[in-house]
Scaffold this active site. Structure first.
Site, PDB file in Angstrom:
ATOM      1  N   GLY A  98       0.815  -1.214   0.000  1.00 44.52           N
ATOM      2  CA  GLY A  98       0.000   0.000   0.000  1.00 44.52           C
ATOM      3  C   GLY A  98       0.845   1.258   0.000  1.00 44.52           C
ATOM      4  O   GLY A  98       0.635   2.157  -0.784  1.00 44.52           O
ATOM      5  N   GLY A 152       1.746  -6.345   4.876  1.00 44.32           N
ATOM      6  CA  GLY A 152       2.948  -7.093   4.577  1.00 44.32           C
ATOM      7  C   GLY A 152       4.065  -6.695   5.520  1.00 44.32           C
ATOM      8  O   GLY A 152       5.206  -7.115   5.377  1.00 44.32           O
ATOM      9  N   THR A 153       3.717  -5.885   6.518  1.00 44.29           N
ATOM     10  CA  THR A 153       4.702  -5.370   7.464  1.00 44.29           C
ATOM     11  C   THR A 153       5.036  -6.349   8.573  1.00 44.29           C
ATOM     12  O   THR A 153       6.032  -6.179   9.261  1.00 44.29           O
ATOM     13  CB  THR A 153       4.185  -4.074   8.093  1.00 44.29           C
ATOM     14  OG1 THR A 153       2.862  -4.316   8.594  1.00 44.29           O
ATOM     15  CG2 THR A 153       4.113  -2.958   7.071  1.00 44.29           C
ATOM     16  N   LEU A 201      10.200  -5.736  18.347  1.00 41.93           N
ATOM     17  CA  LEU A 201       9.375  -6.906  18.645  1.00 41.93           C
ATOM     18  C   LEU A 201       9.808  -8.144  17.884  1.00 41.93           C
ATOM     19  O   LEU A 201       9.730  -9.257  18.401  1.00 41.93           O
ATOM     20  CB  LEU A 201       7.900  -6.596  18.326  1.00 41.93           C
ATOM     21  CG  LEU A 201       7.270  -5.446  19.115  1.00 41.93           C
ATOM     22  CD1 LEU A 201       5.834  -5.219  18.665  1.00 41.93           C
ATOM     23  CD2 LEU A 201       7.319  -5.723  20.611  1.00 41.93           C
ATOM     24  N   ASN A 202      10.235  -7.969  16.637  1.00 43.04           N
ATOM     25  CA  ASN A 202      10.616  -9.113  15.798  1.00 43.04           C
ATOM     26  C   ASN A 202      11.807  -8.687  14.948  1.00 43.04           C
ATOM     27  O   ASN A 202      11.675  -7.853  14.051  1.00 43.04           O
ATOM     28  CB  ASN A 202       9.442  -9.541  14.909  1.00 43.04           C
ATOM     29  CG  ASN A 202       9.732 -10.801  14.113  1.00 43.04           C
ATOM     30  OD1 ASN A 202      10.849 -11.068  13.690  1.00 43.04           O
ATOM     31  ND2 ASN A 202       8.694 -11.600  13.888  1.00 43.04           N
ATOM     32  N   THR A 260      11.202  -9.352  10.915  1.00 43.88           N
ATOM     33  CA  THR A 260      10.285  -8.462  10.200  1.00 43.88           C
ATOM     34  C   THR A 260      10.717  -7.005  10.345  1.00 43.88           C
ATOM     35  O   THR A 260      10.504  -6.201   9.435  1.00 43.88           O
ATOM     36  CB  THR A 260       8.840  -8.631  10.705  1.00 43.88           C
ATOM     37  OG1 THR A 260       8.785  -8.393  12.116  1.00 43.88           O
ATOM     38  CG2 THR A 260       8.329 -10.043  10.419  1.00 43.88           C
ATOM     39  N   GLY A 263       7.811   1.894  16.364  1.00 45.99           N
ATOM     40  CA  GLY A 263       7.348   1.676  14.993  1.00 45.99           C
ATOM     41  C   GLY A 263       8.453   1.861  13.978  1.00 45.99           C
ATOM     42  O   GLY A 263       9.372   2.666  14.155  1.00 45.99           O
ATOM     43  N   GLU A 291       8.111   3.720   8.600  1.00 45.81           N
ATOM     44  CA  GLU A 291       8.567   4.902   7.879  1.00 45.81           C
ATOM     45  C   GLU A 291      10.055   5.195   8.011  1.00 45.81           C
ATOM     46  O   GLU A 291      10.692   5.677   7.074  1.00 45.81           O
ATOM     47  CB  GLU A 291       7.786   6.142   8.348  1.00 45.81           C
ATOM     48  CG  GLU A 291       6.598   6.505   7.503  1.00 45.81           C
ATOM     49  CD  GLU A 291       5.334   5.755   7.883  1.00 45.81           C
ATOM     50  OE1 GLU A 291       4.314   5.933   7.220  1.00 45.81           O
ATOM     51  OE2 GLU A 291       5.376   4.981   8.862  1.00 45.81           O
TER      52      GLU A 291
END
Length: 745
Positions: free
Chosen positions: A245, A472-473, A636-637, A640, A708, A711
């Site tokens: 997206g 897909g994040t 967190l991961n 990813t 996060g 971006e």
């Protein structure tokens, strides 16, 4: 309750991966329905003017063509859409197709041909004849500089430039060293792999189930209900998977409006899919013209900074981004003036595209900082450390955390920055000039109100749910990890559902806030489940946990264990059965701390180091090595997270060297509206990208300490490439993308 981090903070493969590689994952255009009709959009052949006649007779005569919708027979809709609960993406009134005969941008939809099959609809669309009265389009931003204006109403969620501090103009005049340059960022389109599509399933009696390509199903539902005057309970929106997206799916696009209008009119299910060409007929990253002026002492310490930006917007909406504000917070400077204006041109409204505003504004600032480094003879990284901002001077607040200094140091060490020679054209390998450049990245760390549910059954299975999206994040995966750790379950015993308005409401996926927002909601829901199960365990006959306190137990291995004596334990299954319930459920809502928002500024930071090799004769640029050092709170991961940063860097390389939507100002049309001519990075363009995460603890930004990553990977990347190209060639190109003609010209 003590928690163990068996999964959170580790590298885990995507839990949704098998569904995607086997084809089990379904996308908006892949859902079927009985009696499904197909719509194909007819796009305008002009950019500005009026429709004087539409001849749809030939199309309507084709057997299997059901109806041709135009502005002359379009179903009635609500006049106003003030009830549209737009969560972010740009607020306002999204363009309504077929609203009248006026043409206000190139490729505007002028008809929808609905038929029994896609092939018939496409053939019918080719037979529609439209006659226009054409006006001269105005699409050249450069020619509209003087008409630029400060938007009268600020966009919700977008901070206007802060008030000036000090005397920027005076300090600039007095500064021993001055740099003043103009920079240009080209228009870019998102170009996700999956085109925009909507499948609207008619359920009878005005009830709809909508499969839409959208980054927030609640956004689509609110838009449909507002525009078509429907009740939320009559509109269910489902979008569990999205094929990319980058912000293009934040706002409902026009294929949704057309599909819903046709379904309501025909009282049957309708699917509308846009072509790749039509993907260039709506939102984009706007072309932006910027001027940055820096004043410094001989050692490079900033004394004055001004940053002016003019961005294009449509004639019917004031689209806004945060472009210049970054210049007021990244570096310590006592005298700062920032200015942001818009200029109306005959295009569609721009849209948020990965790190909107920051990609643009930080590029100009960071190239200007590189120019200051050369003007003062100070190493570019040393210059940034010399001007390091300990507080957000634009807002006058402390940061919740800031490990940018460590990003510079650890990134430089990994890259080998100390081996860089300062002089341009001083490093080479054979026929290629070698350049090393660096830049800073910054993005806001948000948390939004979010809800999630958790349901634990006696067989040891945990079901999590919230309405946010996974682009897909890796959202499916991180939420599953959080749930598994919270209740001490194997990760394969946890399932997560997303992208459905029937699930607890969560914000759309954007702004890099999903992990902090929905992750915290899942954690809260799991804690509520844990408290209930623990209560059942304490009340069991002869319970080994009868006198235990919730704060002193651990959930691990499908059991509740006393922290001081793990032999005292109760299985989750026994506790649930003792409670006499089929399952233990909880739905919780979390909100950001208003007090912390008032007291602190929250940002992710990065330092990007880039190596380029430039063919001295041909001007071909290769980005051969990138190190991106990121401070983003709790990770967190690792797997990813690394992928998110890599993807952002790749997009930054595209912005620096390739991506440009080319407007023909005579026609007012984008000419390279396909993958053959709109260039994006491919595998052969991308070499070594090294991602490292700097340790950063933050107990204020969100309950999980998460900032996060969606971006931050792209911010600063284009500037680092541009600075490396200058170091390699000695030629400063201040217009993105840096193409061969600009280097050789």
């Amino acid at each position: 309750m003590a928690t163990t981090s068996l999964y959170v903070g580790t590298a885990q493969s995507r839990v949704d991966g098998p569904a995607k590689v086997t084809g089990a994952a379904k996308y908006a255009a892949e859902y079927t329905a009985p009696d499904l009709a197909y719509g194909v959009v007819v796009s305008s052949a002009i950019t500005k003017g009026r429709i004087t006649a539409i001849d749809a007779a030939a199309a309507q005569a084709v057997p299997g063509v059901i109806k041709v919708l135009t502005h002359e027979n379009r179903p009635r809709t609500a006049w106003l859409d003030y009830n549209y609960r737009d969560q972010v993406a740009p607020p306002g009134s999204p363009f309504r197709a077929l609203g009248g005969p006026e043409i206000v941008y190139g490729g505007q939809p002028v008809a929808l041909v609905v038929a029994e099959s896609f092939e018939l609809a496409r053939y019918g669309a080719s037979l529609v004849r439209v006659t226009y009265a054409e006006d001269v389009p105005n699409t050249d931003l450069e020619k509209n500089r003087e008409a630029a204006y400060v938007p009268p109403k600020k966009r919700s969620g977008i901070k206007p430039p802060p008030d000036p501090r000090g005397d920027a103009e005076g300090a600039l005049e007095r500064a021993p060293v001055r740099v003043r340059q103009s920079y240009k960022q080209a228009m870019e389109h998102h170009n996700p792999m999956e085109p925009h599509a909507s499948t609207v399933v008619w359920q009878g009696e005005g009830k709809l189930t909508v499969h839409d390509k959208i980054q927030g199903v609640n956004n689509t539902q609110a838009y449909i209900c507002s525009v078509f005057n429907l009740k939320p309970e009559d509109v269910r929106v489902i979008s569990p998977y999205i094929g990319g997206g980058f912000g293009s799916g934040l706002r409902p696009q026009y294929q949704l409006f057309l599909a819903v209008a046709a379904a309501l009119d025909l009282k049957r299910s309708v699917r509308v899919v846009l072509t790749r060409d039509q993907m260039f007929t709506f939102g984009y990253r706007p072309e932006t013209l910027q001027t940055v002026a820096l004043g410094a002492d001989a050692e490079g310490r900033l004394q004055a900074l001004t940053h002016d930006a003019i961005a294009g917007t449509s004639t019917f909406e004031d689209y806004q981004e945060t472009v210049v504000n970054w210049s007021g917070l990244l570096y310590h400077c006592p005298n700062v003036r920032l200015d942001y204006k818009l200029a109306k041109i005959d295009t569609y409204t721009p849209a948020d595209m990965r790190a909107p505003g920051a990609v643009t504004g930080v590029y100009a600032l960071e190239v200007a900082m590189d120019e200051l480094a050369y003007a003062t003879g100070v190493d570019p990284m040393t210059l940034r450390l010399r001007n390091y901002a300990e507080r957000d001077e634009g807002e006058g607040k402390d940061f919740t955390s800031k490990a940018l200094r460590a990003c510079y140091e650890e990134g430089a060490a990994r890259f080998g920055w100390e081996r860089r020679s300062m002089a341009p054209r001083s490093m080479r390998e054979g026929r290629e000039l070698v350049g090393w450049g660096m830049a800073t990245g910054v993005w806001e760390a948000y948390m939004m109100k979010s809800s999630a549910s958790a349901r634990l059954t006696p067989d040891g299975r945990l079901a999590l749910a919230c309405s946010t999206a996974d682009l897909g994040t890796g959202t499916y995966t991180i939420l599953t990890q959080i749930g598994a750790d919270a209740l001490g379950l194997p990760i394969e015993r946890v399932t997560t559902r997303l992208g459905d308005t029937a699930l607890p409401e969560a914000p759309l996926a954007g702004g890099s806030w999903t992990a902090a927002s929905s992750g915290s909601a899942v954690q809260s829901a799991c804690r509520s489940v844990a408290e209930q199960v623990f209560g059942f365990a304490r009340r069991m006959d002869d319970s080994p946990l009868a006198n235990a306190d919730f704060a002193h137990v651990t959930f691990a291995g499908g059991e509740i264990r006393l922290g001081s004596d793990p032999s005292r334990k109760v299985s989750l299954a026994d506790a649930i059965r003792a409670g006499g319930v089929e399952a233990v459920e909880a739905t919780e809502t979390v909100k950001p701390s208003m007090l912390n928002n008032l007291r602190y500024s929250a940002y992710t930071h990065s330092a990007v180091f880039v190596e380029v090799k430039v063919d001295e004769d041909l001007g071909v640029v290769r980005v051969t090595r990138v190190v991106s050092a990121v401070a983003a709170g709790r990770i967190l991961n690792l797997k990813t997270a690394r992928s998110q940063i890599m993807g952002g860097v790749v997009m930054g390389i595209g912005a620096a060297l390739e991506e440009e939507s080319m407007l023909d100002h005579t026609l007012g049309r984008i000419m390279n509206h396909n993958f053959g001519e709109y260039h994006v990075p491919v595998n052969a363009d991308i070499h070594d990208i090294d991602v490292l995460f700097v340790e950063e603890h933050d107990d204020k930004v969100s309950p999980m300490g998460v900032k996060g990553l969606g971006e931050i990977g792209i911010v600063g990347a284009a500037a680092a490439v541009a600075n490396a190209v200058f170091h390699a060639t000695g030629k400063r190109v201040r217009e993105l993308p840096i193409t061969i003609d600009k280097l050789l010209g």
